[in-house]
Write a protein that holds these residues in place. Structure first.
Motif, PDB file in Angstrom:
ATOM      1  N   SER A 128     154.217  71.620  70.204  1.00  0.00           N
ATOM      2  CA  SER A 128     153.649  72.813  69.600  1.00  0.00           C
ATOM      3  C   SER A 128     154.645  73.936  69.654  1.00  0.00           C
ATOM      4  N   GLN A 129     154.664  74.744  68.591  1.00  0.00           N
ATOM      5  CA  GLN A 129     155.580  75.868  68.518  1.00  0.00           C
ATOM      6  C   GLN A 129     154.819  77.107  68.081  1.00  0.00           C
ATOM      7  N   PRO A 130     155.278  78.293  68.500  1.00  0.00           N
ATOM      8  CA  PRO A 130     154.621  79.510  68.070  1.00  0.00           C
ATOM      9  C   PRO A 130     154.847  79.789  66.592  1.00  0.00           C
ATOM     10  N   ASP A 131     153.888  80.465  66.007  1.00  0.00           N
ATOM     11  CA  ASP A 131     154.000  80.914  64.627  1.00  0.00           C
ATOM     12  C   ASP A 131     155.175  81.876  64.518  1.00  0.00           C
ATOM     13  N   PRO A 132     156.156  81.609  63.616  1.00  0.00           N
ATOM     14  CA  PRO A 132     157.303  82.502  63.502  1.00  0.00           C
ATOM     15  C   PRO A 132     156.911  83.918  63.142  1.00  0.00           C
ATOM     16  N   SER A 133     155.766  84.113  62.484  1.00  0.00           N
ATOM     17  CA  SER A 133     155.358  85.453  62.116  1.00  0.00           C
ATOM     18  C   SER A 133     154.632  86.172  63.233  1.00  0.00           C
ATOM     19  N   SER A 134     154.325  85.474  64.327  1.00  0.00           N
ATOM     20  CA  SER A 134     153.595  86.095  65.427  1.00  0.00           C
ATOM     21  C   SER A 134     154.482  87.079  66.154  1.00  0.00           C
ATOM     22  N   SER A 135     153.881  88.209  66.596  1.00  0.00           N
ATOM     23  CA  SER A 135     154.641  89.220  67.326  1.00  0.00           C
ATOM     24  C   SER A 135     154.573  89.014  68.823  1.00  0.00           C
ATOM     25  N   ALA A 136     153.864  88.011  69.287  1.00  0.00           N
ATOM     26  CA  ALA A 136     153.762  87.779  70.731  1.00  0.00           C
ATOM     27  C   ALA A 136     155.133  87.516  71.318  1.00  0.00           C
ATOM     28  N   ALA A 137     155.389  88.122  72.491  1.00  0.00           N
ATOM     29  CA  ALA A 137     156.729  88.067  73.073  1.00  0.00           C
ATOM     30  C   ALA A 137     156.930  86.780  73.859  1.00  0.00           C
ATOM     31  N   VAL A 138     156.828  85.647  73.204  1.00  0.00           N
ATOM     32  CA  VAL A 138     157.023  84.373  73.883  1.00  0.00           C
ATOM     33  C   VAL A 138     157.592  83.358  72.906  1.00  0.00           C
ATOM     34  N   CYS A 139     158.513  82.512  73.400  1.00  0.00           N
ATOM     35  CA  CYS A 139     159.035  81.378  72.639  1.00  0.00           C
ATOM     36  C   CYS A 139     158.729  80.132  73.453  1.00  0.00           C
ATOM     37  N   ASP A 140     158.175  79.122  72.812  1.00  0.00           N
ATOM     38  CA  ASP A 140     157.660  77.963  73.535  1.00  0.00           C
ATOM     39  C   ASP A 140     158.088  76.693  72.817  1.00  0.00           C
ATOM     40  N   LEU A 141     158.925  75.870  73.476  1.00  0.00           N
ATOM     41  CA  LEU A 141     159.342  74.580  72.936  1.00  0.00           C
ATOM     42  C   LEU A 141     158.972  73.511  73.950  1.00  0.00           C
ATOM     43  N   GLN A 142     158.261  72.481  73.528  1.00  0.00           N
ATOM     44  CA  GLN A 142     157.839  71.469  74.487  1.00  0.00           C
ATOM     45  C   GLN A 142     157.627  70.115  73.825  1.00  0.00           C
ATOM     46  N   GLY A 143     157.761  69.069  74.650  1.00  0.00           N
ATOM     47  CA  GLY A 143     157.420  67.725  74.227  1.00  0.00           C
ATOM     48  C   GLY A 143     158.359  67.110  73.210  1.00  0.00           C
ATOM     49  N   LEU A 144     159.669  67.437  73.269  1.00  0.00           N
ATOM     50  CA  LEU A 144     160.612  66.929  72.277  1.00  0.00           C
ATOM     51  C   LEU A 144     161.609  65.974  72.925  1.00  0.00           C
ATOM     52  N   THR A 145     162.126  65.036  72.122  1.00  0.00           N
ATOM     53  CA  THR A 145     163.114  64.063  72.602  1.00  0.00           C
ATOM     54  C   THR A 145     164.260  63.954  71.594  1.00  0.00           C
TER      55      THR A 145
END
Length: 338
Positions: free
Chosen positions: A165-182
């Motif tokens: 899951s990734q954050p919406d690029p248009s979201s203003s929330a101050a967080v970047c989240d990358l998970q579950g990738l290989t």
């Protein structure tokens, strides 16, 4: 007469002996006075830390769990800013705080940061993306960027994979989240990272390049990954990582339950490890165009680097180096990153 002469000589030396004894007494008294004053200063500093840390922690808890539960506009950004202030207070106080107090305060910061991330994930809308695999060798580097670095074309949008899951690029929330990738090559630039809290979790065999200055960096469950990151304004928390290579500047580093990982580090306070083994350290050596501006944005002192000062909470023996970490020999260090 000879006996009388010896007596006079001894009497002549008597004031000298008394004077030396008095000087020794004065030095001893001065040393005790300085020790007493030093102890008073330490107690005053420790008291200031406790008086400042406790109320600020309670205020942050109230923001996260009060009536609004962190949902009021700007509440989470305020929590993030106050956490950075608390982290700086702890970093500045480590020289005089006992190890137990340092550990308790850092545990509190970790708990509050985790609560902040949980709130953000609950409140932030998510979009699902899939990244191009590094196995597509012909793909240009610009196509291997995560969401927000340019716009993905239709072929980049895939059905969501479990746990990715990734954050919406248009979201203003101050967080970047990358998970579950290989097996991915991921890259983010300064505009996306500026004063954001970055969370990377459950990544396998990935190469991550973060050119910018995030507020915090959290690495959880990374395996056989290589991460290059620009200056982090406050703390980097590493939990459950193994077989990785990490390079970043930061204000404070804490590693927990991690193993066989190399750190190329610039840290302005002290690195802390706990329940770790096989960690090794060298000075930060990665560079890129614009890193000077990112250092200025982060507020880090480029001339202050305690990369080889590591406190191991599992090794409290004085005068003996912990077996859980080592310095990377110069001949074994990475000097070319591209």
């Amino acid at each position: 007469m000879e006996a009388d002469g010896d007596s006079l000589e001894r009497h002549g030396r008597l004031p000298e002996r008394l004077q030396k004894r008095e000087q020794d007494r004065q030095r001893d008294a001065e040393r005790k006075r300085q020790e007493k004053e030093g102890q008073v200063v330490l107690e005053e500093k420790s008291g200031y830390f406790r008086d400042s840390f406790g109320p600020e922690r309670e205020a942050i808890d109230e923001l996260l769990t009060g009536n609004g539960g962190g949902e009021e506009p700007g509440a989470l950004e305020e929590v993030s800013a106050r956490l950075q202030v608390l982290q700086k207070l702890l970093n500045d106080s480590m020289m005089f705080l006992p190890p137990y107090d340092i550990r308790q305060a850092q545990d509190t910061l970790t708990r509050l940061q985790a609560a902040l991330e949980g709130k953000r994930q609950l409140l932030q809308p998510k979009k699902k993306f899939a990244f191009k695999s590094r196995r597509k060798a012909a793909a240009p580097a610009s196509d291997l960027q995560p969401p927000g670095v340019g716009q993905p074309d239709a072929s980049d949008l895939q059905p969501p994979a479990p746990g990715v899951s990734q954050p919406d690029p248009s979201s203003s929330a101050a967080v970047c989240d990358l998970q579950g990738l290989t097996g991915q090559v991921l890259r983010m630039e300064a505009a996306e990272l500026r004063q954001k809290d970055v969370l990377l979790s459950q990544l396998r065999d990935c190469t991550i390049t973060l050119r910018g200055s995030p507020a915090t960096l959290h690495l959880r469950g990374l395996r056989d990954c290589r991460l290059l990151c620009g200056p982090v304004s406050s703390s980097v928390l590493v939990d459950g990582c193994s077989g990785c290579v990490f390079a970043f500047p930061c204000q404070q580093l804490r590693a927990h339950s991690s193993s066989d990982t190399r750190f190329y580090l610039h840290v302005t306070s002290r690195a802390i490890i706990e329940d770790c083994r096989g960690l090794s350290f060298a000075p930060f050596s990665w560079s890129y165009e614009g890193i000077g501006q990112d250092y200025e944005a982060s507020g880090l002192d480029r001339d202050r680097n305690n990369w080889s000062t590591v406190d191991d909470f599992n090794w409290l023996a004085r005068g003996a180096v912990s077996p859980n970490w080592s310095v990377i020999p110069e001949e074994d260090r990475i000097t070319r990153w591209n």
